[in-house]
Design an enzyme around this catalytic site. Structure first.
Site, PDB file in Angstrom:
ATOM      1  N   GLU A 114       0.860  -1.181   0.000  1.00 35.13           N
ATOM      2  CA  GLU A 114       0.000   0.000   0.000  1.00 35.13           C
ATOM      3  C   GLU A 114       0.892   1.224   0.000  1.00 35.13           C
ATOM      4  OE1 GLU A 114      -2.801  -0.349   3.224  1.00 35.13           O
ATOM      5  OE2 GLU A 114      -4.021  -1.766   2.113  1.00 35.13           O
ATOM      6  N   HIS A 230      -9.070  10.001   3.798  1.00 35.16           N
ATOM      7  CA  HIS A 230      -8.678   8.989   2.819  1.00 35.16           C
ATOM      8  C   HIS A 230      -8.936   9.565   1.436  1.00 35.16           C
ATOM      9  CE1 HIS A 230      -8.168   5.232   0.748  1.00 35.16           C
ATOM     10  NE2 HIS A 230      -7.784   4.665   1.880  1.00 35.16           N
ATOM     11  N   ARG A 276      -0.820   9.308   2.229  1.00 35.89           N
ATOM     12  CA  ARG A 276      -2.236   9.650   2.108  1.00 35.89           C
ATOM     13  C   ARG A 276      -2.534  11.135   2.093  1.00 35.89           C
ATOM     14  NH1 ARG A 276      -5.495   5.230   5.686  1.00 35.89           N
ATOM     15  NH2 ARG A 276      -5.071   3.622   4.166  1.00 35.89           N
ATOM     16  N   HIS A 340     -11.340   9.822   7.715  1.00 37.89           N
ATOM     17  CA  HIS A 340     -11.090   8.389   7.812  1.00 37.89           C
ATOM     18  C   HIS A 340     -10.496   7.946   9.142  1.00 37.89           C
ATOM     19  CE1 HIS A 340     -10.337   4.426   6.252  1.00 37.89           C
ATOM     20  NE2 HIS A 340      -9.034   4.523   6.432  1.00 37.89           N
ATOM     21  N   ARG A 375      -0.853   8.811   9.393  1.00 37.27           N
ATOM     22  CA  ARG A 375      -0.722   7.368   9.643  1.00 37.27           C
ATOM     23  C   ARG A 375      -0.321   6.621   8.377  1.00 37.27           C
ATOM     24  NH1 ARG A 375      -4.665   2.858   9.221  1.00 37.27           N
ATOM     25  NH2 ARG A 375      -6.040   4.379   8.276  1.00 37.27           N
TER      26      ARG A 375
END
Ligand SMILES: Cc1cc2nc3c(=O)[nH]c(=O)nc-3n(C[C@H](O)[C@H](O)[C@H](O)COP(=O)(O)OP(=O)(O)OC[C@H]3O[C@@H](n4cnc5c(N)ncnc54)[C@H](O)[C@@H]3O)c2cc1C
Length: 534
Positions: A114, A230, A276, A340, A375
């Site tokens: 990811e 997100h 992100r 998110h 994060r």
């Protein structure tokens, strides 16, 4: 007056953090796990992409640490991140031993990649239903344990403090019955607060109650300005902001604007796999129309991805899209960023202790500084396992006494029928959402944050009326929690006059390490903010 129930340990929340902590505590006393809906209804249940874990030895662990630190944009608390990556492999191995089934080819666990991960290390289950599998496995273990009881469809409304210790909590069931439970320790594992924004990937239970309960009991909050959006939630009118997992980009998805351009080339050399915050702001910018408030479509595109059956790899996402006439192989999927994950939360030490005796926290409700300003994808399920277990051990080690929780005041009867109260709360929450979206979303600046704070103060005053005339209700408690969380986000965002990770200030667009390589600490009872390095 209701009877006074008693338990050794009270755990608020039945997601990954609460369940893992309950299993640690159960051999040493009675544990009551309280959850607002059925056990499975939590952020944990909806987690799709997977759980990040370095299971290939020390080099892998070191790289996981490095990726976490880089994504966190200069603010990751190293000791917390070290605990996560070092203890993660053991916690995941235990989980597998305990019955969690991750996807495999033969005996080999499958791993995906990811954004911002330097190598594929994300374990997944049933393709894109990892959280549901982890939650299932933990809940099954907990249900088999005679020392663990569940109170489902029950909302914790208040923590009881006696002689400086947390001595109990008030619980409201779905029939409106209030009961006080005395306990030696309370662990808050009540998850995030995505519902403070109008577009969120989080379920309805994510209203920041844990943060609000702790704040009212005197606990400090940290890093509340860092709310992760997100980048890829489904954007269809009238349809919830369903998450389109980062793993889709891990498997090669492109992001395109309405002119068909693969726009990430203009924002970051890591393209769609940049952290992100970078991708979310790029999607936000590309989606801005010419006039204020006008939007343009942005898309996730997998039509070019060959050699993989996307329906098989992502059955949950494919199924949801099919209900709306969309297909990953054939269509561009309209997207927008959505709230998110709460990087901030109740300030805890590495073992879940807050600054209030007997009060502990873990998981998304808590803040160790582990995620810094942003994060790393798939680190939060692991956080719940590692820090849930650590908090459980700390509660046992601290050997707290049972103090007298006293009796609660009889609940007042509602002086107003439920319907007008619902209407008042609905109007207050609409105003709060609108201000939070506008003033404390992906791009912030001084005047907007001040405007947001003024609106939040108005909402707080307006909430006094239903609070005074109505009997306690879940909806009222949630509105109060959201209002408190909004205030903490706005105050912390106003104080951080720089841009870092998820917090972007249009009036201070640079990162300012000289002044702000520090965590914000908000003391709600004094309404005071300070910055501390740790
Ligand atoms: C759509 C989605 C996809 C995600 N995908 C991933 C992923 O792939 N990988 C990853 O690592 N993370 C992912 N995350 C994030 C991750 O799921 C969460 O951060 C994590 O599961 C939080 O776990 P938790 O135990 O702290 O809280 P939760 O799982 O949110 O549990 C909170 C619990 O607290 C209870 N509760 C709340 N308030 C009260 C109250 N007042 N009284 C009683 N009970 C209360 C709730 O009912 C619930 O049981 C995703 C999140 C979402 C929403």
């Amino acid at each position: 007056m209701n009877s006074i129930a008693q338990t050794d340990f009270l755990v608020i929340g039945a997601g990954v953090a609460g369940l893992r902590a309950a299993l640690e505590l159960a051999p040493h006393g009675l544990v009551l796990v309280v959850t607002k809906e059925a056990v499975r209804e939590s952020n944990t249940h909806y987690a799709q992409g997977g759980i990040a874990v370095a299971m290939e030895g020390s080099e892998d662990v070191a790289l996981h640490l490095e990726d976490t630190i880089v994504a966190g944009d200069g603010l990751v608390a190293h000791a917390a991140a070290e605990a996560l990556v070092n203890e993660g492999p053991l916690r995941v191995a235990e989980l597998i031993e305990g019955g969690a089934n991750f996807d495999r080819e033969g005996d080999t666990l499958l791993r995906t990649r990811e954004a911002a991960h330097s190598r594929p290390r994300i374990l997944h289950a049933n393709g894109d239903a990892t959280g549901a599998e982890i939650g299932r496995a933990l809940a099954e273990l907990a249900r088999k344990n005679a020392n663990i009881r569940f109170a489902e469809w029950t909302t914790v409304t208040n923590l009881v403090i006696a002689d400086g210790y947390v001595a109990g909590a008030d619980l409201l069931d779905r029939d409106g019955k209030l009961e006080r439970v005395a306990t030696r320790a309370v662990l808050i594992a009540a998850g995030g607060a995505g519902q403070v924004y109008s577009h969120t990937t989080n379920p309805a239970v994510a209203t920041g109650d844990g943060v609000a309960l702790a704040a009212r009991a005197g606990a400090e909050l940290a890093d509340m300005e860092f709310y992760q959006f997100h980048p890829t939630a489904l954007a269809l009118p009238g349809v919830p902001a369903f998450l389109l997992s980062e793993a889709l980009r891990g498997e090669g998805a492109y992001l395109r604007n309405d002119r068909g351009e693969r726009f990430m080339e203009r924002y970051d050399k890591r393209l769609e796999l940049a952290p992100r915050d970078v991708v979310a702001r790029a999607v936000f910018r590309e989606g801005m129309g010419a006039a204020p408030g006008e939007t343009r479509p942005v898309y996730l595109d997998m039509r070019h991805v060959a050699g993989i059956d996307l329906h098989k790899r992502f059955p949950g996402i494919s199924g949801f899209l099919a209900q709306h006439g969309l297909d990953l192989h054939r269509n561009q999927i309209p997207i927008r960023p959505a709230a998110h994950y709460m990087m901030g939360g109740i300030r805890i030490d590495l073992d879940g202790r807050t600054n209030v005796r007997g009060l502990y926290a873990a998981g998304e409700a808590a803040c160790t500084g582990l995620h810094g300003a942003n994060r790393l994808a798939s680190n939060s399920l692991l956080e719940g396992l590692v820090f849930g277990a650590r908090a459980g051990r700390a509660i046992l080690a601290d050997g707290l006494p049972q103090t007298n929780a006293g009796q609660r005041e009889p609940a007042k009867q509602s002086a107003m029928p439920i319907e007008p109260i619902e209407t008042i709360l609905g109007a207050i929450l609409r105003e709060l959402h609108q201000r939070m979206d506008h003033c404390a979303g992906l791009v912030r600046e001084d005047a907007g944050l001040r405007e947001g704070l003024a609106a939040q103060a108005r909402c707080s005053v307006k909430l006094n009326e239903p609070a005074q005339v109505s009997a306690p209700s879940r909806r009222l408690i949630e509105a109060q929690s959201l209002c408190l969380v909004a205030g903490a986000i706005l105050r912390s965002a106003l104080a951080r006059t720089e841009s870092r990770g998820a917090h972007f200030r249009a009036d201070y667009p640079q990162r300012d390490d000289a002044h702000f390589r520090k965590h914000s600490v908000y003391a709600p009872q004094q309404d005071a903010i300070r910055f501390e390095a740790w």
